[in-house]
Design a protein around this motif. Structure first.
Motif, PDB file in Angstrom:
ATOM      1  N   TYR A  57       0.850  -1.184   0.000  1.00  7.92           N
ATOM      2  CA  TYR A  57       0.000   0.000   0.000  1.00  7.92           C
ATOM      3  C   TYR A  57       0.891   1.241   0.000  1.00  7.92           C
ATOM      4  CZ  TYR A  57      -3.920  -3.021   1.128  1.00  7.92           C
ATOM      5  OH  TYR A  57      -4.889  -3.994   1.075  1.00  7.92           O
TER       6      TYR A  57
ATOM      7  N   GLN B 290       0.848   5.253   1.095  1.00  8.09           N
ATOM      8  CA  GLN B 290       0.113   6.233   1.898  1.00  8.09           C
ATOM      9  C   GLN B 290       0.760   7.601   1.760  1.00  8.09           C
ATOM     10  OE1 GLN B 290      -0.006   5.657   6.177  1.00  8.09           O
ATOM     11  NE2 GLN B 290      -1.999   6.669   6.323  1.00  8.09           N
TER      12      GLN B 290
ATOM     13  N   GLY C 114      -5.474   8.043   3.424  1.00  6.90           N
ATOM     14  CA  GLY C 114      -5.485   6.637   3.784  1.00  6.90           C
ATOM     15  C   GLY C 114      -4.617   5.841   2.824  1.00  6.90           C
ATOM     16  N   PRO C 115      -4.142   4.679   3.233  1.00  4.16           N
ATOM     17  CA  PRO C 115      -3.332   3.843   2.341  1.00  4.16           C
ATOM     18  C   PRO C 115      -4.112   3.439   1.089  1.00  4.16           C
ATOM     19  CG  PRO C 115      -3.126   3.114   4.623  1.00  4.16           C
ATOM     20  CD  PRO C 115      -4.241   4.111   4.581  1.00  4.16           C
TER      21      PRO C 115
ATOM     22  N   PHE D  33      -4.174   0.760  -2.198  1.00  6.45           N
ATOM     23  CA  PHE D  33      -3.719  -0.573  -2.613  1.00  6.45           C
ATOM     24  C   PHE D  33      -2.896  -0.489  -3.890  1.00  6.45           C
ATOM     25  CE2 PHE D  33      -3.829  -5.063  -3.036  1.00  6.45           C
ATOM     26  CZ  PHE D  33      -4.233  -5.396  -4.320  1.00  6.45           C
TER      27      PHE D  33
ATOM     28  N   GLN E 211      -1.027  -7.165  -4.832  1.00  3.02           N
ATOM     29  CA  GLN E 211      -1.003  -8.256  -3.871  1.00  3.02           C
ATOM     30  C   GLN E 211      -0.378  -9.473  -4.528  1.00  3.02           C
ATOM     31  OE1 GLN E 211      -4.402  -9.109  -1.058  1.00  3.02           O
ATOM     32  NE2 GLN E 211      -4.839 -10.571  -2.674  1.00  3.02           N
TER      33      GLN E 211
ATOM     34  N   LEU F 117       4.700   7.006   2.377  1.00  2.00           N
ATOM     35  CA  LEU F 117       4.986   5.877   3.251  1.00  2.00           C
ATOM     36  C   LEU F 117       4.484   4.622   2.539  1.00  2.00           C
ATOM     37  CD1 LEU F 117       5.932   4.941   6.132  1.00  2.00           C
ATOM     38  CD2 LEU F 117       3.529   5.167   6.823  1.00  2.00           C
TER      39      LEU F 117
ATOM     40  N   LEU G  23       3.638   0.742   2.785  1.00  2.00           N
ATOM     41  CA  LEU G  23       3.282  -0.235   3.799  1.00  2.00           C
ATOM     42  C   LEU G  23       3.113  -1.608   3.175  1.00  2.00           C
ATOM     43  CD1 LEU G  23       0.616   2.010   5.526  1.00  2.00           C
ATOM     44  CD2 LEU G  23       2.754   1.281   6.588  1.00  2.00           C
TER      45      LEU G  23
ATOM     46  N   PHE H 282       0.256  -5.425   9.425  1.00  2.00           N
ATOM     47  CA  PHE H 282       1.104  -4.469   8.716  1.00  2.00           C
ATOM     48  C   PHE H 282       2.480  -4.335   9.348  1.00  2.00           C
ATOM     49  CE2 PHE H 282      -1.304  -2.155   5.484  1.00  2.00           C
ATOM     50  CZ  PHE H 282      -2.578  -2.662   5.707  1.00  2.00           C
TER      51      PHE H 282
ATOM     52  N   GLY I   2       6.509   0.155   7.810  1.00  2.00           N
ATOM     53  CA  GLY I   2       6.556   1.020   6.643  1.00  2.00           C
ATOM     54  C   GLY I   2       7.954   1.482   6.268  1.00  2.00           C
TER      55      GLY I   2
END
Lengths: 113, 114
Positions: free
Chosen positions: B35, B37, B42-43, B45, B48, B88, B90, B105, B108
């Protein structure tokens, strides 16, 4: 497309106050909802996880509720302390094989001594 | 049980350079997601990985790429860095039954592009 909203963006309360942080989401097809805490410049700490079949979860002074049909969750913090000052993020896990977290922007909480 | 570890913690790069960020997933977890940020947000996506293959991607350009290794650790690579990549980053690990267990999590990596 899932959208998560947290209002207000910031909140300041005196120490000892009970408070409620709100979160809303647009698509009720979720696996679960997670509340996270983030201290400035740091990573995310999971506070509570509510599965879609549950209505609430409790951990210490924290209680989170979930109303999936209305797309709402609340995080209740009892007897707030200065150490609770942080940003609180709500995130939902979308359904499906490629599920992911969709976050709100967070609520920055300041608890005044 | 070990948590999610990210390295490095801070990084400064020049526009146009390439960067690699690393993540070790929590013991017992086989899925890693990344993620971004930005400040005050907010973080978001990025993508994955499951079983070493990309398994979902957010709205990020191809210069954001990743890898997952047999031990479930992961890398995020960003080519041709832009100033807006400052954020950042994450890493989160989960198991396939994340409906029950959720995500964990790391702390970071703070990337600054100058």
């Amino acid at each position: 497309k899932q959208e998560v909203t947290q209002i207000p963006a910031a909140l300041s309360v005196p120490e000892g106050e009970n408070l409620v942080l709100n979160c809303s989401f647009t698509d009720s097809a979720i696996y679960n909802l997670q509340w996270f805490r983030q201290d400035p410049g740091k990573g995310l700490t999971s506070l509570l996880l509510i599965q879609s079949s549950q209505r609430e979860q409790t951990s210490g002074r924290l209680n989170a509720s979930l109303d999936k049909s209305s797309g709402r969750s609340t995080l209740y913090i009892a007897a707030s302390q200065p150490g609770d000052s942080a940003t609180y993020l709500c995130a939902v896990t979308t359904t499906g094989a490629n599920s992911k977290l969709t976050f709100g922007k967070g609520i920055t909480l300041s608890v005044r001594p | 049980e070990t948590g999610v570890t990210q390295s490095p913690t801070h990084l400064i790069k020049t526009r146009g350079q390439q960067v690699t960020l690393r993540c070790s997933s929590q013991s017992g977890h086989n899925t890693v997601s990344w993620y971004q940020q930005a400040l005050g947000q907010g973080p978001q996506f990025i993508f994955q990985y499951y079983r070493e293959e990309e398994n979902g991607r957010g709205n990020f350009p191809p210069r954001f790429s990743g890898l997952q290794f047999p031990n479930y650790s992961s890398e995020l690579n960003v080519n041709a860095l832009e100033l807006d990549d400052s954020a950042l980053y994450l890493c989160a690990s989960s198991s396939r039954d994340r409906a029950l267990r959720g995500y964990t999590f790391g702390s970071g990596t703070r990337l600054t592009v100058v």
